[in-house]
Scaffold this active site. Structure first.
Site, PDB file in Angstrom:
ATOM      1  CG  HIS A 174      -4.804  -0.781   3.905  1.00 38.63           C
ATOM      2  ND1 HIS A 174      -5.042  -0.254   2.635  1.00 38.63           N
ATOM      3  CD2 HIS A 174      -4.029   0.136   4.538  1.00 38.63           C
ATOM      4  CE1 HIS A 174      -4.448   0.911   2.524  1.00 38.63           C
ATOM      5  NE2 HIS A 174      -3.819   1.170   3.663  1.00 38.63           N
ATOM      6  CG  ASN A 175      -7.095  -1.753  -0.442  1.00 42.51           C
ATOM      7  OD1 ASN A 175      -6.120  -1.423   0.229  1.00 42.51           O
ATOM      8  ND2 ASN A 175      -7.001  -2.033  -1.721  1.00 42.51           N
ATOM      9  CB  SER A 204      -0.926   0.029   1.224  1.00 38.78           C
ATOM     10  OG  SER A 204      -1.698   1.219   1.217  1.00 38.78           O
TER      11      SER A 204
END
Length: 485
Positions: A188-189, A130
Site C-alpha cells: 500500500h505504501n 493506514s
C-alpha cells in the site's frame, strides 16, 4: 484489578491515543497503558468523556484489566522498541491471548515474531493501519495478518473502528497468516509513493509547460476529482495548491523546500520486489525521485547543465484553450500511469502471497482500501470487481475495461511524455509507466541481445525460440553451438 476491558492499547503517542479513542467511541471498554504514566492521565483527562477507559499504571495492571482472551494493541516505534514491548507483555499474557502490532513493521520481522509467540501459545497479529492520525480516530483501513483463530477474537473489534466503504462494508479483513498484514501495508505504501510522484509530475507539467499558477492548477485538480481520478490524494493536492503562506503571501508550495523525505516503507517495497523478481518500476521511480530531491550537493553541482534550447523553452503561459487541451492530455497520462502503478502493486501482492503461502484475496485488498487509507480512490471499486470476477486475472492490465482505457489514453500519454522531454520537465513516473506498458505489449524485447552478451562474456547460456533446451556458443573459437542441458 477487575478484568473489564475488551481491548487494550499500549503506546499512547498520537496514533495510539487516537486508536484508543476510536475503540472507546465505538462502544468498547479500553485499557490504557504507556511507559510514562502522564500520557495516560492526559488522555483520560482530555477525552475520558468519549467512552469507557481503564487507565493502568503498569504492564501487570494493564494485562489484568483485559478480559480473556486478551487482545492488546502495541503502538510503539518499529524495530527494537517493538521487540522489547512484545517480550514484556508475552511474559504476562496466557495461551490464546492476542498481541497486535499496529506499527509500520517490516513483514519479515512480523513473521519472526509470530513464529516465536506461536511456540508459546500466544497469537501475534501484525496489522497495517493506514489513514494517518485522522484515520486512526475516525476510521482507518486496517490490514491484519496472523491466524484465523486470532481474527475470530480480534476481527469484530477491528470491524467496529474501521472506515466504511461506500457500500457500508468495514475496511478490514483477515489477509493471511504471519506477515501478510504488514506485507499488504508495505505494498500500500509503495503504491502511495508512486501515486504521489505521478501527481507531483502532473502539477509540474501544468506549471512548467502550460504556465499555470498553483491556484489555477488547484482548480484543474478539483475538476479531475469529480471524475475517474476521484481520490483522497487528488483532493488534498488541490487544498495544498490553494494555500497561501501567511508570512510571505506566496503560494505555500513555493516556500516548502523541494526535498521529499521518506520513512522507508517505499524502499522496503522495492527491495522486496527485487527479492521476489517482480518489476515495480513505478514505485522504484518514486523512491529514487525522493532520494534525488534530497541530494542537494549533486543538484548544486549539476545546476548549470544545459537544458532545452530556446526554441523548446515553455511559453510564459499558454492561451486558455491551449492550456485546457494540455490539461486534458495530462489527465489521460496521469490516469494511465496510475493504473500501471496499481497494477504493479497487485502483481507484487500476488507474488508475495504465492511465495509465503498466504492466500491473499486480491479483490478483498481493493475492497478494504476503498476508504480510510491514503490511496483511497473511486477506481479501487473497479479493481475489486476485476479480481472478484476473475481471481486468476494475471494482471490488472489484462482486464478488458482497463486495457481499453489504456489504449484510449496512449496518444495523450505519449504526447505528455514527449512534451516533458522537450521542455526539460522531469517525469520519471509517467515515462517509466509508458515504458513498462510498451515493454509488456512488445512482441519481442531486446533482452535477447542482453542474454547473448551474457553468454559471450560469461558463458551464461541461452535458450532459443525455435528449439527446446539450453545452449552456449563458442564465441572465442569457431562459434559453433553446444547444447548444455
Amino acid at each position: 484489578m477487575t478484568a473489564t476491558a475488551q481491548i487494550g492499547v499500549t503506546g499512547l503517542a498520537v496514533m495510539g491515543r487516537n486508536l484508543a479513542r476510536n475503540f472507546a467511541r465505538s462502544g468498547c471498554t479500553v485499557a490504557l497503558h504507556n511507559r510514562t504514566e502522564a500520557r495516560t492521565r492526559d488522555l483520560v483527562d482530555a477525552f475520558g468523556h468519549e467512552g469507557a477507559f481503564v487507565p493502568t499504571r503498569s504492564p501487570e495492571e494493564f494485562v489484568a484489566a483485559l478480559r480473556p482472551p486478551r487482545c492488546l494493541v502495541v503502538m510503539v516505534k518499529a524495530g527494537g522498541p517493538t521487540d522489547a514491548v512484545i517480550e514484556q507483555f508475552a511474559r504476562l499474557v496466557e495461551a490464546g491471548d492476542v498481541i497486535v502490532d499496529g506499527g509500520n513493521a517490516h513483514f519479515e520481522d512480523t513473521r519472526r515474531r509470530e513464529a516465536a509467540l506461536r511456540e508459546r501459545g500466544v497469537h501475534f497479529v501484525g496489522t497495517g493501519i493506514s489513514g494517518g492520525e485522522e484515520g486512526a480516530l475516525l476510521g482507518p483501513s486496517i490490514m491484519p495478518g496472523g491466524s484465523a483463530e486470532a481474527y475470530r477474537s480480534l476481527g469484530p473489534l477491528l470491524e467496529r473502528i474501521a472506515a466504511r466503504a461506500p457500500d457500508g462494508a468495514p475496511c478490514t479483513t483477515h489477509l493471511g497468516t504471519d506477515g501478510a498484514g504488514h506485507f499488504v501495508k508495505m505494498v500500500h505504501n509503495g503504491i502511495e509513493y508512486a501515486d504521489m510522484q505521478l501527481i507531483a509530475e502532473a502539477y509540474d507539467l501544468l506549471r512548467g509547460v502550460a504556465g499555470l499558477e498553483p491556484a489555477e492548477i488547484a482548480e484543474v485538480f478539483r475538476r479531475w476529482n469529480t471524475g475517474r481520478l476521484d481520490s483522497y490524494l487528488i483532493e488534498i493536492t488541490a487544498e495544498v495548491l490553494t494555500h497561501t503562506d501567511a508570512r510571505t503571501g506566496r503560494p505555500f508550495v513555493d516556500v516548502v523546500a523541494d526535498r521529499a523525505e521518506q520513512k522507508g516503507t517505499g524502499r522496503w517495497t522495492v527491495q522486496t520486489a527485487l527479492d521476489l523478481g517482480v518489476p515495480v518500476p513505478g514505485i522504484a521511480q518514486a523512491v529514487f525521485a525522493r532520494s534525488q530531491s534530497g541530494h542537494a550537493r549533486l543538484r548544486r553541482a549539476a545546476a548549470s547543465l544545459p537544458g532545452p534550447g530556446a526554441a523548446e523553452q515553455a511559453p510564459s503561459r499558454m492561451a486558455a484553450d491551449e492550456a485546457e487541451r494540455f490539461a486534458a492530455q495530462v489527465e489521460q497520462s496521469l490516469y494511465a500511469s496510475k493504473v500501471i502503478s496499481y497494477a504493479q502493486g497487485w502483481d507484487m501482492l500476488r507474488a508475495g502471497s504465492e511465495a509465503y503461502d498466504w492466500g491473499i484475496d486480491l479483490g478483498s485488498v481493493a475492497a478494504i482500501w476503498r476508504a480510510g487509507c491514503i490511496i483511497r480512490a473511486a477506481f479501487l471499486d473497479r479493481i475489486r470487481g476485476a479480481f472478484t470476477e476473475r481471481p486468476d486475472l494475471p494482471t490488472l492490465l489484462a482486464d478488458p475495461q482497463f486495457a481499453q482505457e489504456l489504449g484510449e489514453a496512449q496518444d495523450a500519454w505519449r504526447g505528455t511524455v514527449a512534451a516533458a522531454a522537450r521542455h526539460g520537465v522531469p517525469a520519471p513516473g509517467m515515462s517509466g509507466a509508458l515504458a513498462y506498458y510498451d515493454g509488456l505489449r512488445a512482441a519481442r524485447l531486446p533482452a535477447a541481445l542482453t542474454q547473448a552478451q551474457r553468454d559471450y562474456f560469461g558463458a551464461h547460456t541461452y535458450r532459443r525460440d525455435d528449439r527446446e533446451g539450453t545452449f552456449h556458443t563458442r564465441w572465442g573459437g569457431d562459434r559453433t553451438e553446444d547444447r548444455t542441458d
